[in-house]
Design a protein around this motif. Structure first.
Motif, PDB file in Angstrom:
ATOM      1  N   ASN A  21       0.855  -1.183   0.000  1.00 35.06           N
ATOM      2  CA  ASN A  21       0.000   0.000   0.000  1.00 35.06           C
ATOM      3  C   ASN A  21       0.899   1.245   0.000  1.00 35.06           C
ATOM      4  OD1 ASN A  21       0.733   0.742   2.688  1.00 35.06           O
ATOM      5  ND2 ASN A  21      -0.929  -0.471   3.556  1.00 35.06           N
ATOM      6  N   GLU A  22       0.337   2.433   0.073  1.00 31.74           N
ATOM      7  CA  GLU A  22       1.133   3.660  -0.058  1.00 31.74           C
ATOM      8  C   GLU A  22       2.179   3.805   1.043  1.00 31.74           C
ATOM      9  OE1 GLU A  22      -2.100   6.520  -0.225  1.00 31.74           O
ATOM     10  OE2 GLU A  22      -1.708   6.809  -2.365  1.00 31.74           O
ATOM     11  N   GLN A  25       4.921   1.263   0.478  1.00 36.29           N
ATOM     12  CA  GLN A  25       5.783   1.675  -0.629  1.00 36.29           C
ATOM     13  C   GLN A  25       6.714   2.802  -0.194  1.00 36.29           C
ATOM     14  OE1 GLN A  25       6.061   0.023  -3.636  1.00 36.29           O
ATOM     15  NE2 GLN A  25       7.876   1.304  -3.705  1.00 36.29           N
ATOM     16  N   PHE A  26       6.199   3.734   0.600  1.00 33.52           N
ATOM     17  CA  PHE A  26       7.021   4.792   1.184  1.00 33.52           C
ATOM     18  C   PHE A  26       8.168   4.168   1.973  1.00 33.52           C
ATOM     19  CE2 PHE A  26       6.881   8.006   4.942  1.00 33.52           C
ATOM     20  CZ  PHE A  26       8.066   8.594   4.557  1.00 33.52           C
ATOM     21  N   SER A  59       2.777  12.143  -2.431  1.00 33.52           N
ATOM     22  CA  SER A  59       1.920  13.036  -1.655  1.00 33.52           C
ATOM     23  C   SER A  59       2.365  13.037  -0.195  1.00 33.52           C
ATOM     24  CB  SER A  59       0.460  12.560  -1.742  1.00 33.52           C
ATOM     25  OG  SER A  59      -0.343  13.240  -0.800  1.00 33.52           O
ATOM     26  N   ILE A  62       0.703  10.788   2.499  1.00 32.47           N
ATOM     27  CA  ILE A  62       1.218   9.453   2.820  1.00 32.47           C
ATOM     28  C   ILE A  62       2.130   9.537   4.039  1.00 32.47           C
ATOM     29  CG2 ILE A  62       2.591   7.501   1.975  1.00 32.47           C
ATOM     30  CD1 ILE A  62       1.664   8.442  -0.898  1.00 32.47           C
TER      31      ILE A  62
END
Length: 75
Positions: A21-22, A25-26, A59, A62
């Motif tokens: 998910n975001e 991934q971050f 963004s 996140i």
């Protein structure tokens, strides 16, 4: 007084190699960022670093989500 783990240390617990998910991934991208402020527990320091020095975070929302998860985990 307990020592608070750094945001980076927490973020590394969120890494996921596939179907991330975001936030995951971050975390994956931050792992490869050798200049990330790895010892910091300061929102402003990390936020400024991300805004000025990275292109892997599409963004800041996140980061805000990850920061809230970090705060929840530290309490």
């Amino acid at each position: 007084m307990a020592v608070r783990e750094s945001f980076y240390h927490y973020l590394m617990t969120q890494r996921k190699p596939t179907d991330a998910n975001e936030v995951e991934q971050f975390a994956n991208n931050a792992f490869f960022d050798s200049a990330f402020p790895k010892q910091s527990t300061d929102f402003d320091e990390i936020s400024k670093y991300l805004e000025e020095n990275t292109d892997y975070l599409p963004s800041m929302t996140i980061f805000d989500t990850a920061w809230q998860q970090y705060r929840d985990a530290m309490n």
